[in-house]
Design an enzyme around this catalytic site. Structure first.
Site, PDB file in Angstrom:
ATOM      1  N   GLY A 257      -2.886  14.389   5.029  1.00 56.63           N
ATOM      2  CA  GLY A 257      -1.765  14.316   4.985  1.00 56.63           C
ATOM      3  C   GLY A 257      -1.047  12.817   5.886  1.00 56.63           C
ATOM      4  O   GLY A 257      -1.691  12.413   6.723  1.00 56.63           O
ATOM      5  N   SER A 260      -1.604  13.017  10.019  1.00 56.62           N
ATOM      6  CA  SER A 260      -2.120  13.853  10.031  1.00 56.62           C
ATOM      7  C   SER A 260      -3.327  12.894  11.175  1.00 56.62           C
ATOM      8  O   SER A 260      -3.787  14.344  12.137  1.00 56.62           O
ATOM      9  CB  SER A 260      -2.496  14.005   9.201  1.00 56.62           C
ATOM     10  OG  SER A 260      -3.651  12.862   8.761  1.00 56.62           O
ATOM     11  N   HIS A 298      -2.647  -0.315  13.894  1.00 53.50           N
ATOM     12  CA  HIS A 298      -3.777  -0.063  13.245  1.00 53.50           C
ATOM     13  C   HIS A 298      -4.535  -1.186  13.793  1.00 53.50           C
ATOM     14  O   HIS A 298      -5.829  -0.635  14.025  1.00 53.50           O
ATOM     15  CB  HIS A 298      -4.572   0.272  11.981  1.00 53.50           C
ATOM     16  CG  HIS A 298      -3.534   1.419  11.133  1.00 53.50           C
ATOM     17  ND1 HIS A 298      -4.973   2.315  10.190  1.00 53.50           N
ATOM     18  CD2 HIS A 298      -2.673   2.686  11.205  1.00 53.50           C
ATOM     19  CE1 HIS A 298      -3.740   3.683  10.070  1.00 53.50           C
ATOM     20  NE2 HIS A 298      -2.491   3.066  10.489  1.00 53.50           N
ATOM     21  N   ASP A 300      -4.767  -3.094  16.401  1.00 53.92           N
ATOM     22  CA  ASP A 300      -4.836  -2.604  17.617  1.00 53.92           C
ATOM     23  C   ASP A 300      -5.711  -1.715  18.226  1.00 53.92           C
ATOM     24  O   ASP A 300      -6.539  -2.103  19.601  1.00 53.92           O
ATOM     25  CB  ASP A 300      -3.572  -2.979  18.195  1.00 53.92           C
ATOM     26  CG  ASP A 300      -2.642  -4.236  17.825  1.00 53.92           C
ATOM     27  OD1 ASP A 300      -3.210  -4.925  17.671  1.00 53.92           O
ATOM     28  OD2 ASP A 300      -1.215  -3.962  18.693  1.00 53.92           O
TER      29      ASP A 300
END
Ligand SMILES: [Zn+2]
Length: 438
Positions: A257, A260, A298, A300
């Site tokens: 999800g 998550s 994301h 990095d």
């Protein structure tokens, strides 16, 4: 060459004494691991401390046959009362001899203070001292009389240095067995792979395990994805005689999800690969700063050696890929496919051909997924467990995403569901017992 792994944990062992963390409290029985210590052919010891003596006894080695000791760094351990003073021919260490070791007998063997770049020979084995990646520590390359090549890397609290990685691979040829802290630094393994020091034939053994490592089966699952394994303390490894390493998953689907931890899990699975193409299917979304921030976060997190492609043309990419792929994510790909076919419109869906067009694209993606020749990890959203979407188009997307996930899962070797940062294995390759505990 025969290795007995007397200890496989970091300097404090696992569990750490008196630590109340969940990892340590759950570490009991055969999962308990002592500080790293490896016995080679019963006569050469790589690192040592008091605990390995007990481990050796349990494994059936009283250590009286040990003639040589190679220390990779400062020994934090307590006195080694059990080590026979006259029994050791040689102790090699990068720093002053640890006070707890008995002094060598007069006129007898000496201490050898080693530094990166040194080479020497013991009992027909060629030893090369390599940089440890941290000041005061060294790694060892041991080439056995039979030509077997071993690399032993000390624990480190620092990120890998490119220099250290290169130094380990100098000299050519791949190692038959590599022992390193692969859980903390899978990218070191990626460096060794990139430089040809680790190949598919290399037995990669995880050492320096600690309460930072995931507990239980999660540890073995994570290591398998990296092409490595953990052997219990006392485990015996016959280099070259054991079956080849267990196959790594080729196609992995990671479901979860929102927030998550599914993307982090997917990235971790490819962390030991030197050259990954990250495929972002979300596009740039001009004028949406919140999306731009997510994308930047994301990016990095990913290693510098990875490259990124922003595209939704997955089918062609899967067919042509020559290096591992990480696709994040399939739900955004489906959004783009539904956009392209006007599938949000009720009439177009009912009898305008949109349904057939979307499902044909999904079928083509599944075929490309099945045929893909490189390791691929796909991320997708697990939806439908919560509120029913208010609109027909929303319900349609939910249903089609469920179908897409099931279709790709059916074509995957491994399927994970990430909930609250915990990965639940829905499907996996059969594990192969490779090591034999005594
Ligand atoms: Zn702990």
């Amino acid at each position: 060459m025969e290795l007995t792994l007397l200890g496989t944990a970091g300097p404090k062992g696992w569990p750490q004494p008196f630590c109340t963390c969940a990892s340590c409290l759950g570490c009991t029985g055969p999962a308990v691991r002592g500080p790293a210590c490896v016995l080679l052919d019963g006569t050469l010891l790589l690192d040592c401390g008091p605990e390995p003596a007990h481990a050796a006894a349990r494994a059936g080695y009283p250590l009286t046959g040990v003639r040589r000791l190679l220390l990779s760094g400062p020994a934090e351990a307590a006195p080694l009362a059990w080590l026979p003073a006259a029994g050791l021919d040689e102790v090699a260490a990068p720093s002053a001899p640890p006070a707890w070791l008995p002094a060598p007998a007069a006129g007898g063997p000496g201490w050898r203070r080693v530094a990166a770049g040194d080479t020497f020979e013991v009992d027909g084995r060629r030893i090369r001292v390599l940089p440890g990646g941290t000041p005061g520590r060294v790694a060892y390359e041991v080439i056995g009389a039979d030509g077997t090549r071993l690399l032993y890397v000390p624990p480190s609290t620092l990120p890998p240095e490119a220099e250290a990685g290169r130094a380990w691979t100098r000299g050519g040829g791949h190692y038959d067995v590599v022992l390193l802290d692969v859980v903390s630094w899978p990218e070191r393994l990626a460096t060794l792979r990139r430089d040809g020091a680790v190949t598919e034939d290399t037995d990669v053994l995880a050492i320096h395990l600690s309460h930072e490592s995931p507990p239980g089966e999660e540890l073995h699952r994570r290591l398998a994805a990296w092409g490595a394994r953990a052997v219990p303390d006392g485990g015996l490894v016959r280099v070259g005689a054991d079956p080849s390493p267990a196959p790594r998953p080729h196609r992995t689907l990671v479901l979860g999800g929102a927030r998550s931890g599914k993307s982090a899990e997917a990235e971790r699975r490819l962390a030991a690969c030197p050259d990954v193409l990250y495929v972002a299917t979300g596009g740039t979304r001009e004028g949406d700063p919140e999306w731009a921030e997510r994308v930047a976060l994301h990016r990095d997190r990913r290693p510098d050696t990875w490259s990124t492609a922003e595209t939704v043309e997955l089918t062609g990419l899967l067919a042509e890929a020559r290096r591992p792929l990480l696709v994040d994510c399939l739900s955004l790909w489906l959004t783009a496919v539904m956009d392209a076919h006007g599938a949000w419109d009720d009439d177009a869906w009912a009898d305008g051909g949109a349904r057939e067009a979307v499902r044909a694209d999904v079928a083509a993606l599944a075929a490309a997924w099945r045929a893909c020749r490189v390791p691929v990890v796909g991320v997708s959203n697990e939806v439908g467990s919560g509120v029913v979407p208010a609109t027909p188009a929303g319900r349609r997307f939910r249903d089609e995403l469920g179908r897409l996930n099931a279709t790709i899962a059916a074509e995957s070797d491994e399927v994970l569901l990430v909930v609250a940062g915990q990965a639940l294995t829905l499907r996996s390759l059969p594990s192969r017992a490779k090591h034999a505990a005594p």
